[in-house]
Design a protein around this motif. Sequence first.
Motif, PDB file in Angstrom:
ATOM      1  N   TYR A  89       0.839  -1.183   0.000  1.00 57.35           N
ATOM      2  CA  TYR A  89       0.000   0.000   0.000  1.00 57.35           C
ATOM      3  C   TYR A  89       0.876   1.235   0.000  1.00 57.35           C
ATOM      4  O   TYR A  89       1.887   1.289   0.688  1.00 57.35           O
ATOM      5  CB  TYR A  89      -0.922   0.036   1.229  1.00 57.35           C
ATOM      6  CG  TYR A  89      -1.898  -1.102   1.238  1.00 57.35           C
ATOM      7  CD1 TYR A  89      -3.070  -1.028   0.512  1.00 57.35           C
ATOM      8  CD2 TYR A  89      -1.630  -2.254   1.949  1.00 57.35           C
ATOM      9  CE1 TYR A  89      -3.962  -2.083   0.505  1.00 57.35           C
ATOM     10  CE2 TYR A  89      -2.513  -3.313   1.944  1.00 57.35           C
ATOM     11  CZ  TYR A  89      -3.688  -3.225   1.226  1.00 57.35           C
ATOM     12  OH  TYR A  89      -4.568  -4.265   1.212  1.00 57.35           O
ATOM     13  N   ARG A  90       0.462   2.232  -0.741  1.00 57.64           N
ATOM     14  CA  ARG A  90       1.168   3.515  -0.773  1.00 57.64           C
ATOM     15  C   ARG A  90       0.400   4.465   0.138  1.00 57.64           C
ATOM     16  O   ARG A  90      -0.742   4.810  -0.148  1.00 57.64           O
ATOM     17  CB  ARG A  90       1.194   4.055  -2.193  1.00 57.64           C
ATOM     18  CG  ARG A  90       1.914   5.366  -2.329  1.00 57.64           C
ATOM     19  CD  ARG A  90       2.078   5.688  -3.780  1.00 57.64           C
ATOM     20  NE  ARG A  90       2.937   4.688  -4.353  1.00 57.64           N
ATOM     21  CZ  ARG A  90       4.100   4.924  -4.936  1.00 57.64           C
ATOM     22  NH1 ARG A  90       4.501   6.134  -5.095  1.00 57.64           N
ATOM     23  NH2 ARG A  90       4.839   3.961  -5.401  1.00 57.64           N
ATOM     24  N   VAL A  91       1.037   4.822   1.233  1.00 57.62           N
ATOM     25  CA  VAL A  91       0.426   5.765   2.172  1.00 57.62           C
ATOM     26  C   VAL A  91       1.465   6.803   2.572  1.00 57.62           C
ATOM     27  O   VAL A  91       2.664   6.577   2.445  1.00 57.62           O
ATOM     28  CB  VAL A  91      -0.127   5.062   3.442  1.00 57.62           C
ATOM     29  CG1 VAL A  91      -1.250   4.108   3.091  1.00 57.62           C
ATOM     30  CG2 VAL A  91       0.965   4.354   4.208  1.00 57.62           C
ATOM     31  N   TYR A  92       0.992   7.943   3.042  1.00 56.10           N
ATOM     32  CA  TYR A  92       1.902   8.970   3.518  1.00 56.10           C
ATOM     33  C   TYR A  92       2.487   8.540   4.861  1.00 56.10           C
ATOM     34  O   TYR A  92       1.784   8.007   5.712  1.00 56.10           O
ATOM     35  CB  TYR A  92       1.174  10.296   3.699  1.00 56.10           C
ATOM     36  CG  TYR A  92       0.801  10.980   2.410  1.00 56.10           C
ATOM     37  CD1 TYR A  92       1.734  11.760   1.738  1.00 56.10           C
ATOM     38  CD2 TYR A  92      -0.458  10.853   1.871  1.00 56.10           C
ATOM     39  CE1 TYR A  92       1.406  12.399   0.559  1.00 56.10           C
ATOM     40  CE2 TYR A  92      -0.796  11.496   0.694  1.00 56.10           C
ATOM     41  CZ  TYR A  92       0.138  12.260   0.045  1.00 56.10           C
ATOM     42  OH  TYR A  92      -0.185  12.891  -1.118  1.00 56.10           O
ATOM     43  N   SER A 116      -4.994   8.873   3.200  1.00 59.43           N
ATOM     44  CA  SER A 116      -4.223   7.784   2.599  1.00 59.43           C
ATOM     45  C   SER A 116      -4.226   6.548   3.479  1.00 59.43           C
ATOM     46  O   SER A 116      -4.108   5.438   2.998  1.00 59.43           O
ATOM     47  CB  SER A 116      -2.782   8.221   2.319  1.00 59.43           C
ATOM     48  OG  SER A 116      -1.997   8.261   3.504  1.00 59.43           O
ATOM     49  N   ARG A 117      -4.378   6.733   4.751  1.00 60.38           N
ATOM     50  CA  ARG A 117      -4.358   5.600   5.678  1.00 60.38           C
ATOM     51  C   ARG A 117      -5.737   5.019   5.923  1.00 60.38           C
ATOM     52  O   ARG A 117      -5.866   3.849   6.244  1.00 60.38           O
ATOM     53  CB  ARG A 117      -3.740   6.035   6.991  1.00 60.38           C
ATOM     54  CG  ARG A 117      -2.286   6.383   6.795  1.00 60.38           C
ATOM     55  CD  ARG A 117      -1.716   6.991   8.004  1.00 60.38           C
ATOM     56  NE  ARG A 117      -0.322   7.313   7.730  1.00 60.38           N
ATOM     57  CZ  ARG A 117       0.520   7.709   8.628  1.00 60.38           C
ATOM     58  NH1 ARG A 117       0.135   7.838   9.872  1.00 60.38           N
ATOM     59  NH2 ARG A 117       1.751   7.974   8.302  1.00 60.38           N
ATOM     60  N   SER A 148      -6.828   1.955   3.554  1.00 55.23           N
ATOM     61  CA  SER A 148      -6.039   0.728   3.466  1.00 55.23           C
ATOM     62  C   SER A 148      -6.407  -0.305   4.510  1.00 55.23           C
ATOM     63  O   SER A 148      -6.073  -1.472   4.358  1.00 55.23           O
ATOM     64  CB  SER A 148      -4.543   1.055   3.581  1.00 55.23           C
ATOM     65  OG  SER A 148      -4.239   1.504   4.892  1.00 55.23           O
ATOM     66  N   ASP A 203       7.464   4.223   0.244  1.00 55.43           N
ATOM     67  CA  ASP A 203       6.233   3.473   0.415  1.00 55.43           C
ATOM     68  C   ASP A 203       6.277   2.799   1.776  1.00 55.43           C
ATOM     69  O   ASP A 203       7.298   2.766   2.432  1.00 55.43           O
ATOM     70  CB  ASP A 203       6.106   2.383  -0.663  1.00 55.43           C
ATOM     71  CG  ASP A 203       5.981   2.991  -2.044  1.00 55.43           C
ATOM     72  OD1 ASP A 203       5.562   4.150  -2.145  1.00 55.43           O
ATOM     73  OD2 ASP A 203       6.306   2.299  -3.004  1.00 55.43           O
TER      74      ASP A 203
END
Length: 191
Positions: A113-116, A143-144, A147, A181
């Motif tokens: 997963y791409r999250v900040y 962003s979180r 997921s 990432d």
Amino acid sequence: MAISATLIDGLVLARAHMHNSVNYRSVVIFADTVHVITDKEEKDKGLRIITEHVLKGRWDDPDARNPNKAERDSTAVVKIKLSECSAKIRTGGPNDDKDDMKNACWAGDVPLYRVYGCPNADKTTKGRRISVPRYLRSAIEDSRGASGMVVANKCLFRASASDAQALPCTCHVMIGQPRIDMIVCQSASRP
């Protein structure tokens, strides 16, 4: 001109090493025409679109400076006319050989997963106690939220000495790009 991009969506771990793979989304775009934008207003519009794509709300931050003439002149913004494109996607688990299916080895896929991550203020920002802007806090939370990740620890944002907001944070992993990432695990319920 050809432009390509690939996003790695997960690791695919097979029972035989030669069958390991990745799940991905990939596109190749071919352009007939490439036009370099020279008009100041049109170039600023393009730079704004790019900046807002990276982090929505950043261009309109009153404390962030827009590009000056030297920066604008040293940066190319282009328009392209597509002639054709090709997309390829790989999803799912491993494709093991029939003989390998008897091996007592864990096999399957591991989503990425791409999250900040937690923002790290530079020395000047820390010294001046400048708070993390609302648009950045919102982007991190957004962003979180999608997921369904398991939270490993918390990071703390201080807007003032009396105001604090905590957000989930996990470990960083590089995935072959200049961006950071994170690898996290899905959970049926968030803590």
